[in-house]
Scaffold this active site. Structure first.
Site, short mmCIF file in Angstrom:
data_model
loop_
_atom_site.label_atom_id
_atom_site.label_comp_id
_atom_site.label_asym_id
_atom_site.label_seq_id
_atom_site.Cartn_x
_atom_site.Cartn_y
_atom_site.Cartn_z
N TYR A 236 0.76 -1.14 -0.04
CA TYR A 236 -0.03 0.00 -0.02
C TYR A 236 0.84 1.38 0.08
CZ TYR A 236 -2.91 3.64 1.77
OH TYR A 236 -3.75 4.66 2.01
N LYS B 39 1.22 4.37 -2.88
CA LYS B 39 0.98 5.77 -2.45
C LYS B 39 1.88 6.50 -2.80
CE LYS B 39 -2.51 6.60 -1.29
NZ LYS B 39 -3.88 6.79 -1.99
N VAL C 96 -6.73 9.44 9.38
CA VAL C 96 -7.99 10.34 9.48
C VAL C 96 -9.24 9.51 10.01
CG1 VAL C 96 -9.54 11.64 7.88
CG2 VAL C 96 -7.36 11.12 6.93
N1 LIG Z 1 -8.53 7.20 6.05
C1 LIG Z 1 -7.36 7.57 6.01
O1 LIG Z 1 -6.95 7.59 7.08
C2 LIG Z 1 -6.40 7.88 5.00
C3 LIG Z 1 -4.99 7.93 5.56
C4 LIG Z 1 -3.95 8.23 4.37
C5 LIG Z 1 -4.43 8.12 3.20
N2 LIG Z 1 -5.69 7.92 2.73
C6 LIG Z 1 -6.03 8.10 1.33
O2 LIG Z 1 -7.19 8.80 1.34
C7 LIG Z 1 -8.08 8.34 0.30
C8 LIG Z 1 -9.42 8.28 0.64
O3 LIG Z 1 -9.38 7.29 1.83
P1 LIG Z 1 -11.10 6.94 2.57
O4 LIG Z 1 -10.39 6.69 3.90
O5 LIG Z 1 -11.87 7.93 2.32
O6 LIG Z 1 -11.21 5.61 1.89
P2 LIG Z 1 -12.47 4.98 1.38
O7 LIG Z 1 -12.53 3.50 1.23
O8 LIG Z 1 -13.63 5.49 2.19
O9 LIG Z 1 -12.69 5.79 -0.11
C9 LIG Z 1 -12.09 5.23 -1.05
C10 LIG Z 1 -12.98 5.41 -2.32
O10 LIG Z 1 -12.45 5.16 -3.72
C11 LIG Z 1 -13.14 4.42 -4.20
N3 LIG Z 1 -12.39 3.16 -5.12
C12 LIG Z 1 -11.72 2.31 -4.74
N4 LIG Z 1 -11.11 1.64 -5.99
C13 LIG Z 1 -11.75 2.29 -7.23
C14 LIG Z 1 -11.76 2.18 -8.38
N5 LIG Z 1 -10.91 1.16 -8.87
N6 LIG Z 1 -12.40 2.99 -9.24
C15 LIG Z 1 -13.08 3.91 -8.78
N7 LIG Z 1 -13.39 4.10 -7.40
C16 LIG Z 1 -12.80 3.43 -6.53
C17 LIG Z 1 -14.06 3.66 -3.25
O11 LIG Z 1 -15.43 2.82 -3.66
C18 LIG Z 1 -14.22 4.53 -2.07
O12 LIG Z 1 -15.63 5.13 -2.52
C19 LIG Z 1 -7.46 7.08 -0.24
O13 LIG Z 1 -6.79 7.73 -1.50
C20 LIG Z 1 -6.47 6.70 0.72
O14 LIG Z 1 -5.57 5.73 0.36
C21 LIG Z 1 -6.93 7.75 3.60
#
Ligand SMILES: NC(=O)c1ccc[n+]([C@@H]2O[C@H](COP(=O)([O-])OP(=O)(O)OC[C@H]3O[C@@H](n4cnc5c(N)ncnc54)[C@H](O)[C@@H]3O)[C@@H](O)[C@H]2O)c1
Length: 313
Positions: free
Chosen positions: A144, A148, A174
């Site tokens: 992962y 990223k 987050v």
């Molecule tokens: N939540 C955290 O703590 C955190 C920390 C660091 C980075 N991030 C990054 O932030 C972003 C959002 O994270 P989140 O917590 O909202 O996760 P989440 O899983 O709620 O949101 C991700 C979204 O991407 C969509 N998705 C996944 N694969 C897809 C594809 N192939 N085509 C189209 N849509 C697709 C999912 O359906 C979902 O709606 C991500 O890129 C994640 O890596 C999150």
């Protein structure tokens, strides 16, 4: 006409929260999502004005179609979770790396003004230095984190080579209302709150002393908005955090306090690919973007607890 913002992954936790802010600021929103971990309710809650394209980041045609008429891109779509990537590294690479390349290439073709990319604190990996600052050499320890970081490098290179403005935001754990506890790969805060509300034991990996710079969603939304519109930040990467760390035992204690009772804890194996501690320096984002965290850890935890209790998920 108001600017159109494309939010990839806009049905997810962070994407839908960013969408809400864009609408509040008077922008127009389009969402590209395949609902693999996002929810239709999150899109419906945004109201009828939102343009939804049900498509896949792995399909270049879907991404191109989504980019028509777009001024700004918020690239949130990804397969989240370190653990998921350890189980299935190939799909993390396909969505997070190839999917990001599709977003950047389509943004270039469409003449988009800026792409704000959701990167991750996981890029720092197992370097022991704390707090993590952006000058540290990344050292990812999971597929992962590699994915990223790879996309972050592509962002920088697209800025330099092709003039596509990009800003990478390295989110540190987050949390907030709307973060789902439902998946096998759910994050720790909603998992703990959900278990506590159901009267189930909290599953703690290892000794529970692993700590994170837990960041309430409003702070992340603020960073995204500033990421779209700040000057002199294209091609850069920024930590998005609060600049402090809390361990899992503290979270368990806080939730017990909110519940008004002791909570049973079940210690299980440490997760592969996890790092022990994260804590961010937020000097760069404060000085270059004027970012200031507005909601602290305990206040954010209380709002998240109350929302989950009221059945927000
Ligand atoms: N939540 C955290 O703590 C955190 C920390 C660091 C980075 N991030 C990054 O932030 C972003 C959002 O994270 P989140 O917590 O909202 O996760 P989440 O899983 O709620 O949101 C991700 C979204 O991407 C969509 N998705 C996944 N694969 C897809 C594809 N192939 N085509 C189209 N849509 C697709 C999912 O359906 C979902 O709606 C991500 O890129 C994640 O890596 C999150």
């Amino acid at each position: 006409m108001a600017d159109l913002y494309l939010i990839t992954g806009g049905a997810g936790f962070i994407g839908s929260s960013v969408a809400e802010e864009i609408l509040r600021q008077g922008g127009r929103v389009r969402i590209l999502d395949n609902f693999s971990s996002g929810f239709r309710e999150n899109v419906e809650a945004l109201g009828e004005g939102v343009d939804l394209i049900e498509g896949d980041l792995r399909n270049f045609d879907d991404v191109r179609r989504s980019m028509e008429g777009v001024s700004y891109v918020s690239h949130q779509g990804a397969l989240r979770s370190v653990e998921r990537s350890v189980d299935d590294p190939m799909s993390s690479n396909d969505v997070n790396v190839a999917g990001s390349m599709h977003v950047l290439a389509a943004a270039r073709e469409a003449g988009v003004r800026r792409v704000v990319y959701a990167s991750s604190s996981s890029v720092y990996g197992d370097s022991t230095e704390l707090p993590k600052h952006e000058e540290l050499t990344p050292s990812p320890v999971s597929p992962y984190a590699v994915s990223k970081l790879a996309a972050e490098h592509y962002c920088r290179v697209f800025s330099k080579l092709y003039g596509v403005e990009t800003v990478s935001l390295r989110y540190f754990n987050v949390f907030g209302p709307r973060q789902s506890p439902k998946s096998q790969y759910a994050a720790v805060v909603p998992l703990f709150i959900n278990a506590a509300l159901k009267g189930e034991p909290l599953e703690i990996h290892g000794d529970g002393k692993q700590s994170r710079d837990f960041t309430y969603i409003d702070n992340v939304v603020q960073a995204n908005w500033k990421g779209f519109h700040g000057d002199g930040i294209a091609g850069e990467a920024f930590n998005v955090a609060c600049g402090e760390r809390h361990d899992l035992l503290e979270i368990a204690d806080l939730i017990a306090k909110f519940c008004g009772r002791e909570l049973e804890r079940n210690h299980v194996e440490t997760r592969r690919g996890d790092v022990k501690h994260t804590e961010a320096s937020i000097d760069k984002i404060q000085s270059m973007m004027g970012y200031e965290p507005t909601v602290g850890f305990e206040e954010g935890m209380k709002m998240t607890f109350d929302a989950l209790k009221q059945g927000a998920n």
